[in-house]
Motif scaffolding. Structure first.
Motif, PDB file in Angstrom:
ATOM      1  N   ASN B 247      -1.761  25.422  21.326  1.00 48.86           N
ATOM      2  CA  ASN B 247      -2.996  26.102  20.949  1.00 48.86           C
ATOM      3  C   ASN B 247      -4.098  25.063  20.835  1.00 48.86           C
ATOM      4  OD1 ASN B 247      -2.632  29.008  20.455  1.00 48.86           O
ATOM      5  ND2 ASN B 247      -0.993  28.317  19.091  1.00 48.86           N
ATOM      6  N   VAL B 248      -5.324  25.519  20.983  1.00 50.83           N
ATOM      7  CA  VAL B 248      -6.429  24.600  20.766  1.00 50.83           C
ATOM      8  C   VAL B 248      -6.370  24.175  19.299  1.00 50.83           C
ATOM      9  CG1 VAL B 248      -8.914  24.326  20.737  1.00 50.83           C
ATOM     10  CG2 VAL B 248      -7.833  25.653  22.552  1.00 50.83           C
ATOM     11  N   THR B 249      -6.138  22.893  19.091  1.00 55.39           N
ATOM     12  CA  THR B 249      -5.824  22.410  17.747  1.00 55.39           C
ATOM     13  C   THR B 249      -6.699  21.205  17.399  1.00 55.39           C
ATOM     14  OG1 THR B 249      -3.534  23.042  18.152  1.00 55.39           O
ATOM     15  CG2 THR B 249      -3.926  21.592  16.285  1.00 55.39           C
ATOM     16  N   VAL B 286     -20.810  24.740  20.004  1.00 58.79           N
ATOM     17  CA  VAL B 286     -20.528  25.282  21.335  1.00 58.79           C
ATOM     18  C   VAL B 286     -19.665  26.544  21.285  1.00 58.79           C
ATOM     19  CG1 VAL B 286     -20.657  23.027  22.424  1.00 58.79           C
ATOM     20  CG2 VAL B 286     -18.440  23.900  21.644  1.00 58.79           C
ATOM     21  N   CYS B 287     -19.110  26.826  20.119  1.00 53.90           N
ATOM     22  CA  CYS B 287     -18.096  27.880  20.061  1.00 53.90           C
ATOM     23  C   CYS B 287     -18.711  29.265  20.261  1.00 53.90           C
ATOM     24  CB  CYS B 287     -17.378  27.825  18.718  1.00 53.90           C
ATOM     25  SG  CYS B 287     -16.190  29.157  18.559  1.00 53.90           S
ATOM     26  N   PRO B 288     -18.224  30.015  21.229  1.00 56.69           N
ATOM     27  CA  PRO B 288     -18.782  31.339  21.485  1.00 56.69           C
ATOM     28  C   PRO B 288     -18.440  32.355  20.396  1.00 56.69           C
ATOM     29  CG  PRO B 288     -16.903  30.970  22.915  1.00 56.69           C
ATOM     30  CD  PRO B 288     -17.157  29.683  22.185  1.00 56.69           C
ATOM     31  N   THR B 289     -17.514  32.027  19.498  1.00 64.45           N
ATOM     32  CA  THR B 289     -17.223  32.979  18.433  1.00 64.45           C
ATOM     33  C   THR B 289     -17.642  32.428  17.074  1.00 64.45           C
ATOM     34  OG1 THR B 289     -15.004  32.187  17.956  1.00 64.45           O
ATOM     35  CG2 THR B 289     -15.230  33.768  19.744  1.00 64.45           C
ATOM     36  N   GLY B 290     -18.295  31.276  17.081  1.00 66.88           N
ATOM     37  CA  GLY B 290     -18.820  30.732  15.835  1.00 66.88           C
ATOM     38  C   GLY B 290     -17.755  30.220  14.884  1.00 66.88           C
ATOM     39  N   VAL B 291     -16.642  29.768  15.441  1.00 72.06           N
ATOM     40  CA  VAL B 291     -15.522  29.355  14.614  1.00 72.06           C
ATOM     41  C   VAL B 291     -15.574  27.848  14.387  1.00 72.06           C
ATOM     42  CG1 VAL B 291     -13.043  28.960  14.793  1.00 72.06           C
ATOM     43  CG2 VAL B 291     -13.975  31.218  15.234  1.00 72.06           C
ATOM     44  N   ASP B 292     -15.106  27.418  13.237  1.00 74.36           N
ATOM     45  CA  ASP B 292     -14.893  25.986  13.025  1.00 74.36           C
ATOM     46  C   ASP B 292     -13.414  25.716  13.218  1.00 74.36           C
ATOM     47  OD1 ASP B 292     -14.626  23.407  12.277  1.00 74.36           O
ATOM     48  OD2 ASP B 292     -15.782  23.593  10.410  1.00 74.36           O
ATOM     49  N   ILE B 293     -13.080  25.139  14.360  1.00 66.52           N
ATOM     50  CA  ILE B 293     -11.672  24.960  14.726  1.00 66.52           C
ATOM     51  C   ILE B 293     -10.974  24.025  13.750  1.00 66.52           C
ATOM     52  CG2 ILE B 293     -12.091  23.014  16.291  1.00 66.52           C
ATOM     53  CD1 ILE B 293      -9.556  25.836  16.851  1.00 66.52           C
ATOM     54  N   ARG B 294     -11.772  23.241  13.014  1.00 69.27           N
ATOM     55  CA  ARG B 294     -11.152  22.282  12.096  1.00 69.27           C
ATOM     56  C   ARG B 294     -10.510  22.962  10.903  1.00 69.27           C
ATOM     57  NH1 ARG B 294     -16.327  18.714  11.298  1.00 69.27           N
ATOM     58  NH2 ARG B 294     -17.104  20.845  11.167  1.00 69.27           N
ATOM     59  N   ASP B 300     -10.313  34.592  14.944  1.00 70.62           N
ATOM     60  CA  ASP B 300     -11.541  34.715  15.726  1.00 70.62           C
ATOM     61  C   ASP B 300     -11.562  33.805  16.940  1.00 70.62           C
ATOM     62  OD1 ASP B 300     -11.610  35.051  12.930  1.00 70.62           O
ATOM     63  OD2 ASP B 300     -13.778  35.372  12.990  1.00 70.62           O
ATOM     64  N   CYS B 301     -10.765  32.748  16.919  1.00 74.62           N
ATOM     65  CA  CYS B 301     -10.802  31.765  18.005  1.00 74.62           C
ATOM     66  C   CYS B 301     -10.131  32.331  19.250  1.00 74.62           C
ATOM     67  CB  CYS B 301     -10.095  30.486  17.558  1.00 74.62           C
ATOM     68  SG  CYS B 301      -9.736  29.364  18.912  1.00 74.62           S
ATOM     69  N   ILE B 302     -10.908  32.405  20.352  1.00 65.50           N
ATOM     70  CA  ILE B 302     -10.321  32.935  21.576  1.00 65.50           C
ATOM     71  C   ILE B 302      -9.699  31.840  22.433  1.00 65.50           C
ATOM     72  CG2 ILE B 302     -11.824  34.957  21.677  1.00 65.50           C
ATOM     73  CD1 ILE B 302     -13.432  33.418  23.835  1.00 65.50           C
ATOM     74  N   GLN B 303      -9.723  30.603  21.930  1.00 62.18           N
ATOM     75  CA  GLN B 303      -9.096  29.472  22.605  1.00 62.18           C
ATOM     76  C   GLN B 303      -9.630  29.250  24.011  1.00 62.18           C
ATOM     77  OE1 GLN B 303      -5.003  29.044  21.997  1.00 62.18           O
ATOM     78  NE2 GLN B 303      -5.157  29.620  19.867  1.00 62.18           N
ATOM     79  N   CYS B 304     -10.938  29.126  24.055  1.00 63.21           N
ATOM     80  CA  CYS B 304     -11.571  28.900  25.346  1.00 63.21           C
ATOM     81  C   CYS B 304     -11.609  27.424  25.686  1.00 63.21           C
ATOM     82  CB  CYS B 304     -12.987  29.444  25.321  1.00 63.21           C
ATOM     83  SG  CYS B 304     -14.004  28.657  24.072  1.00 63.21           S
ATOM     84  N   GLY B 305     -11.310  26.557  24.733  1.00 63.50           N
ATOM     85  CA  GLY B 305     -11.255  25.127  25.031  1.00 63.50           C
ATOM     86  C   GLY B 305     -12.603  24.437  25.051  1.00 63.50           C
ATOM     87  N   LEU B 306     -13.684  25.176  24.803  1.00 65.30           N
ATOM     88  CA  LEU B 306     -15.008  24.549  24.892  1.00 65.30           C
ATOM     89  C   LEU B 306     -15.206  23.503  23.801  1.00 65.30           C
ATOM     90  CD1 LEU B 306     -17.320  27.504  25.926  1.00 65.30           C
ATOM     91  CD2 LEU B 306     -16.276  25.727  27.328  1.00 65.30           C
ATOM     92  N   CYS B 307     -14.597  23.724  22.635  1.00 57.56           N
ATOM     93  CA  CYS B 307     -14.744  22.732  21.580  1.00 57.56           C
ATOM     94  C   CYS B 307     -14.033  21.435  21.960  1.00 57.56           C
ATOM     95  CB  CYS B 307     -14.242  23.266  20.243  1.00 57.56           C
ATOM     96  SG  CYS B 307     -12.600  23.974  20.308  1.00 57.56           S
ATOM     97  N   ILE B 308     -12.996  21.542  22.796  1.00 61.64           N
ATOM     98  CA  ILE B 308     -12.341  20.318  23.278  1.00 61.64           C
ATOM     99  C   ILE B 308     -13.346  19.501  24.075  1.00 61.64           C
ATOM    100  CG2 ILE B 308     -10.469  19.397  24.691  1.00 61.64           C
ATOM    101  CD1 ILE B 308      -8.881  21.875  24.190  1.00 61.64           C
TER     102      ILE B 308
HETATM  103  S1  SF4 Z   1     -11.377  27.148  21.430  1.00 59.62           S
HETATM  104 FE1  SF4 Z   1     -13.288  28.180  21.872  1.00 59.62          FE
HETATM  105  S2  SF4 Z   1     -13.278  29.903  20.467  1.00 59.62           S
HETATM  106 FE2  SF4 Z   1     -11.785  28.463  19.711  1.00 59.62          FE
HETATM  107  S3  SF4 Z   1     -12.889  27.199  18.250  1.00 59.62           S
HETATM  108 FE3  SF4 Z   1     -12.950  26.143  20.209  1.00 59.62          FE
HETATM  109  S4  SF4 Z   1     -14.840  26.791  21.109  1.00 59.62           S
HETATM  110 FE4  SF4 Z   1     -14.384  28.240  19.480  1.00 59.62          FE
END
Ligand code: SF4
Ligand code: SF4
Lengths: 294, 489
Positions: B247-249, B286-294, B300-308
């Motif tokens: 998962n995006v972690t 950058v998060c399209p769902t406004g989530v703080d992945i930390r 809410d995280c759709i795991q789009c990888g943009l935060c990576i």
């Molecule tokens: S993976 Fe996408 S949706 Fe999830 S926290 Fe990162 S930017 Fe946001």
């Protein structure tokens, strides 16, 4: 139930509570988004509008009609009209083609059979049974034995005007009540019944006088049933030599017929069913077992 | 822990100010910032491919000969046919669609077991169209900060113009989305012409309208709300996932304690623990769902990888190792903190199980597709009467026989019965050929229903027995058979 109302934040989830706690179980407050709430209110408004616009509230002996005046029966009628319209091409072809032509055209023939089957269920099945299986006194339409003829034209004639019906174009001719009207004595009836059974190879009573029976037959029955008992379609006189018995093959039943006569009735459908329906019925019935003289 | 941070989506509940808790949460506007990187590129490519397929597929032609449409993919509702390149599906074969749905579900499960919400992040129409709408928004109104500023300021004529243009383009895309949809249900070039000249059937315009509306609202306005509140998949996938799924972690083993570049550099120089996260909030921006992945894995995280991508560009700048946020598992983060070896296990019972079922269902479908006959025979015995005695004493049964000819030309079939001695087969209204066989003629791609009479010309005592109807294609000798019963008294 301990009910306290001071709000807190749940330590584990970080979510505020509603302040309600039962046996130390906190109710978390995870409120809906605003748009969701509005959608919910909208559905309430919708249901009210719907109840006003459409029939909805049952009253004592009727119901509220609704402002739009929508009616389920009318909706069905509209649908039926649309269906008729959709079929109108085929129906017109059915109306304009002869029975023979329809039979030669597989598509039209299938359409006619389907229509005929539905109409048969509505009009004919009460006597002839579903699928035309027949019953005692009501001919089985699936076999090859046709009292009034099994050709397309003959079947149509029978359906249209009936048998011993109110129509003066219907088939007439009955089996007389030989016994009741004093034309034959009891003994003659017994003998001729045995003789008739012998015609199709059925066993006869021990003391039966078949010769006398044959004489009685020649004098009284042959005029309609034929000298060999082969029947006569013009008069609706059944073939007595085959394996099919409209009322039954046992001697008592045959004697009963001789004593009281026979004369089943089929109504006239002319004027009650339209021409296309009668055509469709004819083709359907014909497809069951028509045109197959043994 | 009364001051624990609230999850983003629920952040607005304010217990202090309200007597009663609020009934709703106001929407938090999200302004995702543009980002460049590996996953962004992957997402662009996937977007181009999926939308390209969706918009242009109806125009691909496939020649099937004179009696069938030449559109590669066509759902022909009036004629009850589905065409997919060389495959033609009849209504009674919807099980292929069922099979496809089973495959789709299992593929979704498999993706989930391997790398979490791959579907959500890259492939889901909601994500793809929202992404496209965001791109349009960014292109016209500018990036995150600019949009935030404009939304705060009083409306200027320029902003109004920009917003108008944006909505216009959105509506065009949405309209095209609906337009492409209806092309799958009719000959595409013809329908395009009819639509343009206002001759298309009303239902086509209605569907275009519906899809324009849904695309416009879902991708333009509802966006992340669809994923957070409306879609069932986040809940389902949360129940399906396990500790091995990537998962995006946020790798908090490396990132914490977070702090500014200066502060953490200083700490590092003193040999004190210092994390790589400089708390720049780029991942959130950058998060399209406004989530703080930390804050860890969340619904809410759709795991789009943009935060990576966002984090990696920061790591590049401050010259720290990449992949502070990465596809990883919480289990491994913990393992590293405890100095234990990492576990990566893509091949495990769960993935093998899903892959196994996919293989089984897939091969069943392919086999049945390869072996399926182009003739179909169905026989129904008369219910009433079950049998009829003819005047010569022989017994006859009536059947309704339906023959489907899936060939695209007219075929002649001979029908016969096996398993009944002295059987005579008559097709009512059918023809008899020179060899005395009963013939049923069926048009191209059509079915024909016939009444068939089977008579046992009785020599011996007739008895009920199982029989086989055999249908022979006279053009190539293909045969199909189906069994039924012959009933006798
Ligand atoms: S993976 Fe996408 S949706 Fe999830 S926290 Fe990162 S930017 Fe946001
Ligand atoms: S949560 Fe649902 S709508 Fe959102 S991306 Fe995932 S599957 Fe699509």
């Amino acid at each position: 139930m301990a009910h306290e109302t001071h709000e807190q934040v749940d330590a584990l989830t970080g979510v505020t509570t509603t302040g309600h706690s039962w046996d130390d179980i906190q109710e978390l407050n995870n409120p809906l988004p605003r748009w969701w709430l509005w959608t919910f209110y909208l559905t309430i408004v919708w249901s009210v509008l719907y109840a006003i616009a459409y029939p909805s509230i049952p009253l004592v002996s009727s119901y509220t009609r609704g402002l739009l005046g929508w009616h389920s029966r009318e909706a069905v009628e509209v649908d039926l009209a649309a269906l008729k319209d959709q079929r109108s091409g085929m129906t017109a072809k059915l109306a304009s083609s002869s029975l023979e032509e329809i039979k030669q055209n597989p598509e039209l023939f299938a359409f006619a059979r389907a229509q005929g089957k539905a109409s048969f269920g509505d009009n004919c099945a009460p006597c002839h049974g579903a699928g035309g299986a027949g019953a005692k006194g009501y001919p089985n339409l699936n076999d090859d034995d046709w009292l009034w003829g099994g050709s397309l034209a003959q079947i149509e004639q029978t359906i249209r005007y009936g048998v011993r019906s109110t129509s003066d174009q219907g088939h007439s001719g009955t089996m007389p009540a030989f016994g009741r009207d004093g034309m034959l004595k009891r003994e003659d009836i017994s003998n001729v019944a045995d003789y008739v059974r012998s015609l199709s190879g059925l066993p006869t009573d021990k003391g039966a006088d078949l010769k006398a029976g044959a004489q009685v037959f020649a004098d009284n029955c042959a005029a309609c049933h034929g000298d060999k008992g082969q029947g006569m379609q013009e008069l609706g006189a059944p073939n007595l030599t085959d394996k099919i018995w409209l009322f039954g093959a046992d001697k008592a039943t045959i004697m009963e017929g001789l004593q009281n006569g026979r004369g089943g009735v089929m109504p006239t459908w002319h004027g009650r069913l339209d021409d296309t329906t009668i055509k469709a019925l004819t083709l359907y019935v014909h497809s069951l077992g028509g045109d197959q003289r043994p | 822990m009364a001051d624990a941070p609230l999850p983003q989506s629920l952040g607005a509940a304010d217990p202090a100010s309200a007597d009663e808790a609020p009934l709703y949460v106001p929407r938090k506007q999200i302004y995702p910032q543009a980002v460049k990187g590996r996953f962004r590129t992957i997402k662009w490519v996937v977007l181009a491919i999926t939308l390209g397929i969706y918009y242009f597929l109806p125009f691909i032609r496939w020649d099937r000969g004179p009696n069938a449409p030449d559109q590669a993919i066509l759902v022909d509702l009036p004629h009850r046919r589905f065409y997919f390149f060389f495959i033609e599906i009849w209504p009674q074969e919807v099980y292929y669609i069922t099979g496809l749905l089973v495959l789709a579900a299992l593929t979704l499960f498999l993706m989930n077991a391997v790398a979490g919400r791959v579907w959500c992040g890259y492939l889901c129409p909601q994500t793809v169209w929202t992404d496209l709408f965001y791109a349009v928004e960014r292109w016209i109104e500018g990036d995150r900060r600019e949009r935030m500023r404009k939304d705060k300021e009083k409306l200027s004529l320029k902003t109004v113009g920009q917003k108008g243009l944006k909505h216009f383009i959105w509506l065009m895309i949405a309209w095209w989305t609906g337009g492409a949809w209806v092309l799958y249900f009719a000959d595409a070039p013809t329908l395009v012409y009819e639509l343009a000249t206002f001759q298309a059937p009303l239902i086509a315009y209605i569907w275009i309208g519906i899809l324009t509306f849904t695309t416009y609202t879902l991708a333009g306005f509802m966006r992340e709300q669809v994923c957070t509140y409306m879609c069932p998949w986040p809940r389902i996938q949360a129940a399906l996932t396990d500790e091995y799924a990537l998962n995006v972690t946020y790798r908090y083993d490396r990132g914490e304690p977070r702090g500014s570049v200066k502060k953490n550099d200083a700490l590092r120089r003193q040999g004190l623990p210092a994390g790589d996260c400089i708390d720049c909030d780029q991942c959130v921006a950058v998060c399209p769902t406004g989530v703080d992945i930390r804050k860890g894995l969340q619904l809410d995280c759709i795991q789009c990888g943009l935060c990576i991508d966002a984090c990696n560009s920061v790591m590049e700048k401050i010259d720290r190792p990449l992949n502070l946020i990465a596809y990883d598992t919480d289990m491994n983060v913990k393992a590293r903190m405890e100095g234990k070896p990492e576990v990566r296990r893509i091949v495990r019972a769960r993935t093998l199980f899903y892959a196994g079922i996919i293989a089984v269902v897939g091969s069943i479908m392919i086999t049945s597709l390869a072996l399926r006959q182009n003739i179909y025979l169905s026989v129904m015995h008369d219910r009433n009467p079950l049998f009829v005695r003819l005047s010569d004493g022989s017994i006859r049964n009536g059947f309704t026989v339906r023959v489907a000819n899936k060939h695209l030309d007219e075929r002649r079939y001979a029908i016969g019965v096996e398993g009944l001695p002295n059987a005579k087969v008559d097709v009512v209204g059918g023809e008899i050929d020179q060899q005395g066989r009963s013939i049923i003629v069926v048009g191209p791609d059509q079915t024909q229903e016939m009444r068939v009479l089977v008579t046992q010309t009785a020599s011996a005592a007739p008895a009920s027995t199982e029989i086989q109807f055999v249908l022979t294609d006279l053009s190539n000798g293909d045969q199909v058979a189906t069994s039924d019963h012959f009933k006798a008294p």
